[in-house]
Scaffold this active site. Structure first.
Site, PDB file in Angstrom:
ATOM      1  N   ASP A 139      22.965   2.974   5.529  1.00  0.00           N
ATOM      2  CA  ASP A 139      23.944   4.053   5.385  1.00  0.00           C
ATOM      3  C   ASP A 139      25.254   3.559   6.011  1.00  0.00           C
ATOM      4  O   ASP A 139      25.385   2.377   6.371  1.00  0.00           O
ATOM      5  CB  ASP A 139      23.415   5.366   5.997  1.00  0.00           C
ATOM      6  CG  ASP A 139      23.481   5.405   7.518  1.00  0.00           C
ATOM      7  OD1 ASP A 139      23.794   4.365   8.147  1.00  0.00           O
ATOM      8  OD2 ASP A 139      23.213   6.476   8.105  1.00  0.00           O
ATOM      9  N   HIS A 163      -6.166  -6.614  14.102  1.00  0.00           N
ATOM     10  CA  HIS A 163      -4.943  -5.892  13.725  1.00  0.00           C
ATOM     11  C   HIS A 163      -4.993  -5.445  12.269  1.00  0.00           C
ATOM     12  O   HIS A 163      -4.442  -4.398  11.922  1.00  0.00           O
ATOM     13  CB  HIS A 163      -3.720  -6.766  14.005  1.00  0.00           C
ATOM     14  CG  HIS A 163      -3.644  -7.206  15.432  1.00  0.00           C
ATOM     15  ND1 HIS A 163      -3.501  -6.313  16.468  1.00  0.00           N
ATOM     16  CD2 HIS A 163      -3.742  -8.440  15.994  1.00  0.00           C
ATOM     17  CE1 HIS A 163      -3.493  -6.976  17.613  1.00  0.00           C
ATOM     18  NE2 HIS A 163      -3.645  -8.264  17.348  1.00  0.00           N
ATOM     19  N   HIS A 193       1.291  -7.940  15.116  1.00  0.00           N
ATOM     20  CA  HIS A 193       0.261  -6.909  15.246  1.00  0.00           C
ATOM     21  C   HIS A 193       0.315  -5.845  14.158  1.00  0.00           C
ATOM     22  O   HIS A 193      -0.719  -5.275  13.810  1.00  0.00           O
ATOM     23  CB  HIS A 193       0.378  -6.216  16.615  1.00  0.00           C
ATOM     24  CG  HIS A 193      -0.113  -7.067  17.742  1.00  0.00           C
ATOM     25  ND1 HIS A 193      -0.344  -6.575  19.009  1.00  0.00           N
ATOM     26  CD2 HIS A 193      -0.406  -8.391  17.792  1.00  0.00           C
ATOM     27  CE1 HIS A 193      -0.770  -7.559  19.799  1.00  0.00           C
ATOM     28  NE2 HIS A 193      -0.802  -8.672  19.086  1.00  0.00           N
ATOM     29  N   CYS A 253      20.834   1.882   9.925  1.00  0.00           N
ATOM     30  CA  CYS A 253      21.662   3.088  10.047  1.00  0.00           C
ATOM     31  C   CYS A 253      22.283   3.021  11.443  1.00  0.00           C
ATOM     32  O   CYS A 253      22.284   1.955  12.060  1.00  0.00           O
ATOM     33  CB  CYS A 253      20.873   4.370   9.783  1.00  0.00           C
ATOM     34  SG  CYS A 253      19.597   4.792  10.978  1.00  0.00           S
ATOM     35  N   THR A 262      21.416   4.297  14.391  1.00  0.00           N
ATOM     36  CA  THR A 262      20.429   3.974  15.417  1.00  0.00           C
ATOM     37  C   THR A 262      19.245   3.177  14.884  1.00  0.00           C
ATOM     38  O   THR A 262      18.473   2.633  15.667  1.00  0.00           O
ATOM     39  CB  THR A 262      19.857   5.267  16.015  1.00  0.00           C
ATOM     40  OG1 THR A 262      19.285   6.032  14.940  1.00  0.00           O
ATOM     41  CG2 THR A 262      20.931   6.082  16.726  1.00  0.00           C
TER      42      THR A 262
HETATM   43  C1  RB5 Z   1      24.939   8.867  10.765  1.00  0.00           C
HETATM   44  O1  RB5 Z   1      25.981   9.402  11.500  1.00  0.00           O
HETATM   45  C2  RB5 Z   1      23.719   8.665  11.639  1.00  0.00           C
HETATM   46  O2  RB5 Z   1      23.129   9.876  11.930  1.00  0.00           O
HETATM   47  C3  RB5 Z   1      22.743   7.736  10.961  1.00  0.00           C
HETATM   48  O3  RB5 Z   1      23.366   6.527  10.703  1.00  0.00           O
HETATM   49  C4  RB5 Z   1      21.498   7.388  11.734  1.00  0.00           C
HETATM   50  O4  RB5 Z   1      21.807   6.927  13.016  1.00  0.00           O
HETATM   51  C5  RB5 Z   1      20.425   8.397  11.737  1.00  0.00           C
HETATM   52  O5  RB5 Z   1      19.335   8.192  12.308  1.00  0.00           O
END
Ligand code: RB5
Length: 142
Positions: free
Chosen positions: A8, A134, A99, A66, A68
């Site tokens: 994203d 595993h 694993h 994304c 995080t």
């Molecule tokens: C987008 O702002 C953010 O929420 C997305 O990139 C991600 O971190 C969601 O888990």
């Protein structure tokens, strides 16, 4: 290896960096599923598209990005047969292969430095699954 990549907007820049890093490797065929700008998009769509390609065998493995790494890993793991590992360090990436036989990796563009992300990707691509007990545990997932 056919490697699909999707992000994203929060992971877009890191995806581009990793594609640039991997682009001269002869052993990899990269499939870029977007997004292709920093414009806001929805991570579930990109996580699902990449995961569906891996689950269908049209890609051997996938890397998703994304902000995080959390949301897009959740999205990918909704697809049966996908084992998407969120890794914030090299140890997690290594163990996700040894694993968990992770066939997808999720990275956070707002979490990792370029150097950290490259080190994680290098280990994740080169580490083999250990099998044995595993495999039995992975079989229990399904
Ligand atoms: C987008 O702002 C953010 O929420 C997305 O990139 C991600 O971190 C969601 O888990």
């Amino acid at each position: 290896m056919k490697l699909a990549l999707a992000a994203d907007h929060g992971g877009y820049e890191l995806k581009e960096l990793i594609i640039g890093y991997l682009s001269n490797r002869d052993d990899l065929e990269l499939i870029d599923l977007g997004t292709n700008s920093c414009d806001s998009v929805d991570y579930p769509k990109y996580g699902r598209e990449c995961a569906e390609l891996v689950a269908a065998g049209q890609a051997d493995r996938g890397i998703v990005f994304c902000g995080t790494g959390i949301g897009i890993s959740i999205a990918a793991n909704r697809i049966k047969g996908v084992r998407c590992a969120l890794a914030t360090n090299v140890f997690m990436a290594e163990m996700s292969r040894k694993h968990n036989n992770a066939n997808m990796l999720a990275l956070g563009g707002r979490v990792l430095s370029p150097e950290e992300a490259i080190a994680i990707v290098d280990v994740w691509l080169s580490t083999e699954f250990e099998g044995g007990r595993h495999q039995r545990r992975i079989d229990l997932l399904d």
